[in-house]
Write a protein that holds these residues in place. Structure first.
Motif, short mmCIF file in Angstrom:
data_model
loop_
_atom_site.label_atom_id
_atom_site.label_comp_id
_atom_site.label_asym_id
_atom_site.label_seq_id
_atom_site.Cartn_x
_atom_site.Cartn_y
_atom_site.Cartn_z
N ALA A 1 -30.49 47.35 -36.08
CA ALA A 1 -29.68 47.43 -34.86
C ALA A 1 -30.62 47.48 -33.66
CB ALA A 1 -28.78 48.66 -34.90
N THR A 2 -30.17 47.00 -32.53
CA THR A 2 -31.03 46.94 -31.35
C THR A 2 -31.35 48.32 -30.80
OG1 THR A 2 -29.17 46.72 -29.81
CG2 THR A 2 -30.05 44.69 -30.75
N TRP A 3 -30.48 49.31 -31.05
CA TRP A 3 -30.71 50.66 -30.52
C TRP A 3 -31.69 51.45 -31.38
CZ3 TRP A 3 -29.49 53.69 -34.51
CH2 TRP A 3 -28.48 53.26 -35.39
N LEU B 1 -29.98 40.94 -40.70
CA LEU B 1 -28.54 41.14 -40.60
C LEU B 1 -28.24 42.33 -39.69
CD1 LEU B 1 -25.78 40.18 -41.56
CD2 LEU B 1 -26.02 41.66 -43.56
N ASN B 2 -27.88 42.02 -38.46
CA ASN B 2 -27.58 43.07 -37.49
C ASN B 2 -26.30 43.80 -37.88
OD1 ASN B 2 -25.96 43.80 -34.77
ND2 ASN B 2 -28.16 44.12 -34.47
N ALA C 1 -23.81 39.08 -27.83
CA ALA C 1 -24.52 39.24 -26.56
C ALA C 1 -25.63 40.28 -26.68
CB ALA C 1 -23.54 39.64 -25.46
N GLU C 2 -25.37 41.35 -27.36
CA GLU C 2 -26.38 42.40 -27.52
C GLU C 2 -27.58 41.88 -28.32
OE1 GLU C 2 -23.99 46.63 -27.63
OE2 GLU C 2 -23.59 45.22 -29.25
N VAL C 3 -27.31 41.15 -29.39
CA VAL C 3 -28.40 40.66 -30.23
C VAL C 3 -29.19 39.59 -29.49
CG1 VAL C 3 -28.92 39.40 -32.35
CG2 VAL C 3 -27.22 41.23 -32.37
N GLU D 1 -20.64 42.50 -37.59
CA GLU D 1 -20.10 43.40 -36.57
C GLU D 1 -19.35 44.58 -37.17
OE1 GLU D 1 -18.15 41.80 -33.18
OE2 GLU D 1 -19.37 39.98 -33.15
N GLU D 2 -18.86 44.46 -38.38
CA GLU D 2 -18.17 45.56 -39.03
C GLU D 2 -19.11 46.44 -39.85
OE1 GLU D 2 -15.04 46.13 -38.36
OE2 GLU D 2 -14.99 44.33 -37.09
N ALA D 3 -20.41 46.08 -39.88
CA ALA D 3 -21.39 46.81 -40.70
C ALA D 3 -20.93 46.90 -42.15
CB ALA D 3 -21.67 48.19 -40.12
N ALA D 4 -20.33 45.81 -42.63
CA ALA D 4 -19.81 45.80 -44.01
C ALA D 4 -20.93 45.88 -45.03
CB ALA D 4 -18.98 44.53 -44.23
#
Length: 267
Positions: A166-168, A194-195, A201-203, A221-224
């Motif tokens: 993740a970017t954070w 795999l973000n 936009a964030e990535v 996006e769902e962190a599946a």
């Protein structure tokens, strides 16, 4: 299960086996001695620490060219950079040397150490087999940066390094250049970034600001993937063989030497 909270299972296993060995040493029946004896449990602990230190030093020496550009990585002791044979032999050698003047403790300490090693080896094999069965490459549909759909199963056929990030996440950001270099160097291995849980936009903003050129950057996006694989911390790097079987799971930041070591074992 990949971890207990943020602590990786291999680390939990080492700690549990070390505590078991120390308990065996402490609870070993002792007779009447002519003089006070040092703590057998402390000797077992010292054997573990000396072994780990020597195993780490040998790994750093043999891979020093990979640490030269980022010497801080030498202190990243969680990167998996240890020679197991050196750990075992140096720990045993120190124990034998330390026990030379304490004959009554020899059987107690060496038996306790053997129990710990056998427990670690056996449980490690069971953990690897369990993870291989329970954590195969998931059949998930995720998105690429162009909005298309990608099935993770399409990466079968070659070894795969799957990085959940993740970017954070500070460690994720720090290890990205290491993974980018490895992706360019190892053309025979798929690298997938795999973000988890963020938007396009964030990535894209992160990749642009860091000037990173990565292939196979995908969005979950769902962190599946984290849910399916039971991952609770980032970055997490999973190494699968060509058949999609999990061979190794690393939680936390990777160094160049640590990653190279894992790739050698993956082939």
């Amino acid at each position: 299960m990949s971890s207990v909270g943020p602590v990786p299972m291999p680390v939990v296993l080492i700690l549990a086996c070390m505590l078991l060995a120390m308990a065996v040493a402490r609870l070993w029946p002792s007779g009447k001695e002519d003089m006070p004896l040092p703590s057998a449990a402390s000797m077992v602990l010292d054997m573990v620490l000396i072994g780990l230190l020597c195993g780490r030093i040998s790994f750093v020496v043999l891979n020093f060219t990979l640490y030269r550009e980022a010497p801080w990585g030498i202190l990243q002791i969680a990167d998996g950079g240890y020679h197991v044979a050196v750990v075992l032999l140096s720990g045993l050698a120190w124990g034998v040397w330390r026990l030379r003047q304490w004959r009554p403790l020899r059987a107690r300490v060496l038996t306790a150490a053997l129990v710990g090693v056998l427990c670690w080896a056996g449980c490690g094999q069971l953990l690897s087999a369990w993870q291989e069965r329970q954590m195969p490459l998931p059949a998930l549909q995720v998105a690429d940066l162009q909005g298309g759909r990608v099935d993770l199963q399409q990466f079968r056929g070659r070894p795969l390094v799957l990085n959940l990030w993740a970017t954070w996440c500070g460690p994720c950001r720090r290890e990205m250049p290491v993974l980018a270099t490895a992706q360019r160097t190892h053309a025979d291995v798929h690298f997938v970034f795999l973000n988890q849980g963020e938007t396009l936009a964030e990535v894209q903003g992160f990749l642009a600001s860091e000037r990173l050129k990565l292939g196979n950057v995908l969005l979950d996006e769902e962190a599946a993937a984290s849910t399916v694989l039971g991952v609770q911390a980032y970055p997490s790097t999973l190494l699968f063989d060509a058949e999609g079987r999990l061979r190794e799971l690393h939680l936390g930041e990777l160094t160049a030497a640590g990653l190279e070591h894992k790739l050698r074992r993956l082939r």
